[in-house]
Design a protein around this motif. Sequence first.
Motif, mmCIF file in Angstrom:
data_model
loop_
_atom_site.group_PDB
_atom_site.id
_atom_site.type_symbol
_atom_site.label_atom_id
_atom_site.label_comp_id
_atom_site.label_asym_id
_atom_site.label_seq_id
_atom_site.Cartn_x
_atom_site.Cartn_y
_atom_site.Cartn_z
ATOM 1 N N GLU A 1 0.451 -1.302 0.190
ATOM 2 C CA GLU A 1 -0.022 0.388 0.400
ATOM 3 C C GLU A 1 0.976 1.310 0.059
ATOM 4 O O GLU A 1 1.905 1.465 0.914
ATOM 5 N N THR A 2 0.816 1.681 -1.320
ATOM 6 C CA THR A 2 1.641 3.279 -1.108
ATOM 7 C C THR A 2 1.649 3.855 -0.242
ATOM 8 O O THR A 2 -0.107 4.288 -0.233
ATOM 9 N N GLY A 3 2.222 4.640 0.424
ATOM 10 C CA GLY A 3 1.768 6.422 1.761
ATOM 11 C C GLY A 3 1.773 7.563 0.163
ATOM 12 O O GLY A 3 1.312 8.363 0.780
ATOM 13 N N GLN A 25 -0.745 12.488 -0.346
ATOM 14 C CA GLN A 25 0.044 11.838 0.364
ATOM 15 C C GLN A 25 0.151 11.582 1.712
ATOM 16 O O GLN A 25 -0.157 12.829 2.135
ATOM 17 N N HIS A 26 0.533 10.743 2.079
ATOM 18 C CA HIS A 26 0.168 9.884 3.863
ATOM 19 C C HIS A 26 1.494 10.206 4.837
ATOM 20 O O HIS A 26 1.168 9.183 5.691
ATOM 21 N N LEU A 27 2.541 11.152 4.513
ATOM 22 C CA LEU A 27 3.867 10.611 5.004
ATOM 23 C C LEU A 27 3.503 11.744 5.655
ATOM 24 O O LEU A 27 5.598 10.968 5.957
ATOM 25 N N GLY A 28 3.658 12.707 5.869
ATOM 26 C CA GLY A 28 4.201 13.909 6.908
ATOM 27 C C GLY A 28 5.586 14.654 5.638
ATOM 28 O O GLY A 28 5.653 15.246 5.893
ATOM 29 N N SER A 71 0.115 20.602 2.103
ATOM 30 C CA SER A 71 1.292 20.271 1.470
ATOM 31 C C SER A 71 1.862 18.930 1.871
ATOM 32 O O SER A 71 2.392 17.821 1.155
ATOM 33 N N SER A 72 0.020 18.441 1.928
ATOM 34 C CA SER A 72 -0.578 17.221 1.230
ATOM 35 C C SER A 72 -1.289 16.601 -0.012
ATOM 36 O O SER A 72 -1.489 15.914 -0.364
ATOM 37 N N ALA A 92 5.238 12.307 -6.724
ATOM 38 C CA ALA A 92 6.055 12.016 -5.004
ATOM 39 C C ALA A 92 5.859 12.760 -4.354
ATOM 40 O O ALA A 92 5.746 13.953 -4.279
ATOM 41 N N SER A 93 6.411 12.301 -3.500
ATOM 42 C CA SER A 93 6.831 13.194 -1.998
ATOM 43 C C SER A 93 8.020 12.726 -2.107
ATOM 44 O O SER A 93 8.206 11.637 -2.317
#
Lengths: 115, 111
Positions: A1-3, A25-28, A71-72, A92-93
């Motif tokens: 599952e990709t972030g 993006q859920h990666l902060g 930023s998300s 991408a992030s």
Amino acid sequence: ETGVTQTPRHLVMGMTNKKSLKCEQHLGHNAMYWYKQSAKKPLELMFVYNFKEQTENNSVPSRFSPECPNSSHLFLHLHTLQPEDSALYLCASSILSQANTGELFFGEGSRLTVL
Amino acid sequence: RKEVEQDPGPFNVPEGATVAFNCTYSNSASQSFFWYRQDCRKEPKLLMSVYSSGNEDGRFTAQLNRASQYISLLIRDSKLSDSATYLCVVNIYNAGNMLTFGGGTRLMVKP
């Protein structure tokens, strides 16, 4: 599952349509990117956002319009595209302070076909 | 001249073989180097960074030759699951967080 989540995964549009690609993006992370991947060509960087501010526009035609409300989230608005714009668009992030570690986290891409 | 150049392949090898890919880059100011892997119809993912002294991660060894401006990736004891496209990636510090990707080398490992 990709972030990093991209929607839609597939999009077919005519040259006169207006559509948008969405990335979340859920990666902060605090930097987000749009890349274009065409058949038999390297990934091409289109836009870079650092802390929601656009820092790079890599000579991309104005028919592609990015938007980064926070930023998300990152959008790519598409208008009057050409058939040669058909490609896989990858979001991408990364963590900006560690950007030179080279680790970008990509979404699965939105495959765009322009008729 | 392309900024990052790779042989597109495909490299067809049997399971258990050792295979090596090279990549050349044109900008001598390039500071950091990476290998990414991209499976068919999937997104690229970082495989490993490439350090000046060379580095190893299991069956994978990466080397950098700054004088000749090339990077290599060696895969030992190839597995079927190694079949993918391997992307050479270069970062120029002065260019901020902009990575330049090569076109990729396709590897197919056969039983």
